[in-house]
Scaffold this active site. Structure first.
Site, PDB file in Angstrom:
ATOM      1  CB  CYS A   1      10.451  -6.649  -9.246  1.00  0.00           C
ATOM      2  SG  CYS A   1       9.605  -5.372 -10.182  1.00  0.00           S
TER       3      CYS A   1
ATOM      4  CB  CYS B   1       4.564  -5.399 -10.131  1.00  0.00           C
ATOM      5  SG  CYS B   1       6.016  -6.063 -10.933  1.00  0.00           S
TER       6      CYS B   1
ATOM      7  CD  GLU C   1      -2.835  -1.200  -0.136  1.00  0.00           C
ATOM      8  OE1 GLU C   1      -2.945  -0.183  -0.858  1.00  0.00           O
ATOM      9  OE2 GLU C   1      -3.362  -2.293  -0.440  1.00  0.00           O
TER      10      GLU C   1
ATOM     11  CB  CYS D   1       8.475  -2.124  -8.246  1.00  0.00           C
ATOM     12  SG  CYS D   1       7.102  -2.739  -9.250  1.00  0.00           S
TER      13      CYS D   1
ATOM     14  CB  CYS E   1       7.198  -7.622  -7.548  1.00  0.00           C
ATOM     15  SG  CYS E   1       7.199  -5.859  -7.217  1.00  0.00           S
TER      16      CYS E   1
HETATM   17 ZN   LIG Z   1      -2.519  -2.874  -4.658  1.00  0.00          ZN
HETATM   18 ZN   LIG Z   2       7.380  -5.064  -9.352  1.00  0.00          ZN
END
Ligand SMILES: [Zn+2]
Ligand SMILES: [Zn+2]
Lengths: 458, 181
Positions: free
Chosen positions: B169, B145, B135, B172, B150
């Site tokens: 990951c 993702c 979050e 991200c 991830c």
């Molecule tokens: Zn979410």
């Molecule tokens: Zn990711």
């Protein structure tokens, strides 16, 4: 421009519901899923926007003020029959939902939805849509004869190349493939091999510029035990490994003068010896050579043997640079997009018009390989379903200026190249330090130091 | 030397029956995001967001209040409740966040362990950490993702939550670090 690149949509979802709170909560949820969302509150507005813009999926409430959901559905199906519509329904109106399914809705969801059910449904609809696109694409490539082995092109000059490959493949003769780096010379060699009588045999490639002379000799011809200090074992060379198949001599213009002589003898006598060996081995492979050099110029300069050139150049195929066949760019870009979005499992489905325009004016000094790398990188960076100009590692103003101010191609010191390249990566990533350092393969502090050292400015 | 105020993420537990995981959570968030964390009380309860008919709490309303009441010096605020959360279109949510905003909330309600065995309790606190980072990731503009390992992967089941790692990951993380710099 290629017709198939047009009328493609960006992964967008339209929500049609008269309740603000439903529109907002569904939109909020789907945005966190990475979709781009448009919401409208009536069937009329939905029809208006659908006739102008394109969506991958519509969520349509059954109960609407004005024209209701069922009628809106029928009208949507008239305007864009292939657009998937999911009906949103309250508990009391399941019968209507069933009616909607008969009228062509792909599914319906009962309010409130189970979160896992919603995400599964969207994934199902979007992947089947992607699959349809891919099938359509495959059919088109076959239909338009734009695919030959692993080569893809529709331009006239490349169609000519395909014809040459077909003609020369069944013959046994040596072929010389010329063209700039990244134009696909090895793919052409492989296509010749796979259409030749030797297709069941091995295809062995060797880069003639990759080794110093002595190593090169033993790479190609192999060596006997004790032939030189490091030759502890007997070893077979590439010519032997290619037995029954094809040997591909890439960058043949880089061969040393001595190796050129050796090769000439092999081609004339159809025999060769391992280094340090006295037993002749007969040559049983087809020879295909490639170069990005102007060999005729090299002959004039005395660095390439004319007799070897004529031995290799029995049949020649020239690959045009990508900038001379720009009509292939959309096709290739789309091919690589499909490939990489599948490999990375990302839903990148198309290339924006702006990004494509940029690709069309760029002159691609690295040719198809550069395009391929650019698309691979863009797919990885891209956050939506569409590649945008900023996802591409190219910028036209800078990169097209390959020549120095006096019009000549200047040779630059390594430091200058490093400076320019770092600047280019920074500009291309909009000075995103993390991304730039990852692209350059150095850590952030090193990048900062280099920025300072070269006094680079945003 | 001038002292630069270090950014801080406020963590607001709301009437938790079990708060044994809190210290671990604060530490994990700090380690993963490289930002200080601190327990704060912005909201004492979330009764204002209670929905009679559904017997659940409306998370979007709570986020609005969190965002409104949290002092500016906090970079982000994450509320933790053991009440069940919902948004109008869905039957429930594990949590919600303002995409590219400041407030996030998670509920431990559906993350509860099957029993109190050490193994299940470990799973429970690890689920909370994953949901919290997920979050918070949204508040830094990250969307879901496709990489199943991830943190930003959207999990349909608790099993999927248990299977994903407590890590962002490569991509991200890159995007996150750009937001954090
Ligand atoms: Zn979410
Ligand atoms: Zn990711």
């Amino acid at each position: 421009m290629n017709k198939t690149m047009e009328n493609k949509t960006c992964a967008r979802i339209l929500i049609v519901d008269d309740e603000l709170i439903i529109r907002e909560s569904l939109a909020g949820w789907l945005k966190r899923d990475g979709y781009s969302i448009v919401t409208v509150e009536s069937g009329e507005k939905a029809l208006e926007i659908i006739s102008k813009e394109s969506f991958d999926l519509v969520f349509l409430d059954i109960k609407l003020e004005g024209i209701d959901g069922i009628e809106t559905l029928s009208k949507i199906r008239e305007i864009v029959p292939e657009m998937p519509v999911v009906m949103i329904t309250a508990y009391g109106s399941i019968n209507t939902a069933v009616e909607a399914m008969k009228k062509g809705a792909v599914d319906y969801l009962l309010k409130p939805f189970e979160p896992d059910e919603l995400s599964l449904l969207i994934e199902k609809i979007l992947t089947s849509k992607a699959r349809d696109l891919e099938n359509l694409y495959l059919k088109e490539t076959i239909k338009d004869r734009i695919r030959f082995d692993r080569l893809i092109a529709q331009s006239k000059n490349m169609q000519g190349v395909f014809d040459l490959i077909k003609r020369v493949a069944p013959l046994e003769c040596t072929v010389l493939i010329t063209g700039e780096t990244g134009t696909g010379k090895e793919l052409v060699a492989r296509a010749i091999h796979s259409h030749s009588q030797r297709r069941e045999g091995p295809f062995v490639a060797i880069n003639c510029g990759a080794f110093p002379e002595q190593l090169m000799e033993s790479e190609i011809f192999g060596h006997e035990r004790g032939a030189f200090t490091d030759a502890k074992e007997q070893r077979r060379g590439k010519l032997e490994l290619a037995n029954g198949g094809t040997i591909f001599l890439d960058e043949v213009g880089e061969l040393s003068f001595k190796m050129q002589v050796n090769f000439l003898r092999v081609l004339e006598e159809k025999l060769f010896y391992r280094v340090g060996g006295s037993r002749p081995i007969s040559l049983d492979c087809r020879v295909i050579a490639a170069t990005n050099r102007d060999l005729k110029k090299a002959i004039r300069e005395g660095i390439f043997r004319e007799d070897l050139f004529y031995r290799l150049n029995v049949f020649s195929i020239h690959l045009p640079p990508l900038r001379e066949r720009k009509e292939d760019i959309p096709l290739l870009a789309r091919h690589f997009l499909m490939k990489f979005s599948k490999e990375t499992n990302k839903h990148v489905e198309n290339i924006s018009r702006d990004a494509l325009d940029l690709m069309m004016i760029y002159d691609w000094p690295g040719n198809v390989r550069e395009l391929k790398n650019a698309i691979e990188r863009a797919v990885v960076i891209c956050r939506g379903s569409q590649i945008r100009p900023q996802d591409l590692p190219i910028s036209v103003g800078e990169s097209n200026k390959r020549e120095g101010p006096d019009g000549s191609t200047k040779l630059l010191p390594l430091k200058e190249i490093e400076k320019r390249y770092i600047k280019q990566v920074l500009d291309d990533t909009n000075w995103n330090i993390s991304l730039s350092s990852k692209v350059l393969g150095i850590d952030r502090s090193t990048l900062y130091k280099k920025i300072k050292k070269y006094n680079l400015k945003h | 030397m001038e002292k630069i105020p270090s950014p801080c993420i406020g963590i607001n537990p709301i009437k938790l029956k079990d708060s044994s995981f809190l210290q671990g959570l604060l530490k994990e968030i700090k380690n993963s995001l490289g930002v200080q964390t601190k327990i704060i009380t912005v909201l004492n309860d979330i009764e204002f967001a209670y929905h009679e008919g559904r017997g659940q709490y409306y998370s979007t309303r709570i986020l609005e209040e969190l965002n409104r009441l949290t002092p500016d010096k906090y970079l982000r605020v994450l509320a933790i409740t053991d009440k069940d959360l919902f948004i109008p279109i869905l039957t429930y949510v594990y949590g919600e966040a303002q995409l590219d905003g400041r407030a996030a909330i998670i509920s431990t309600n559906r993350l509860m362990p099957q029993n109190r065995s050490p193994k299940e309790l470990m799973k429970f606190s690890s689920r909370i950490i994953k949901e919290a980072l997920h979050e918070l990731g949204h508040t830094f503009g990250l969307t879901h993702c496709r990489d199943k390992r991830c943190i930003m992967h959207y999990c349909r089941t608790l099993r999927e939550v248990d299977e994903k790692q407590t890590k962002f990951c490569f991509f991200c993380e890159t995007l996150l670090m750009d937001k954090l710099k």
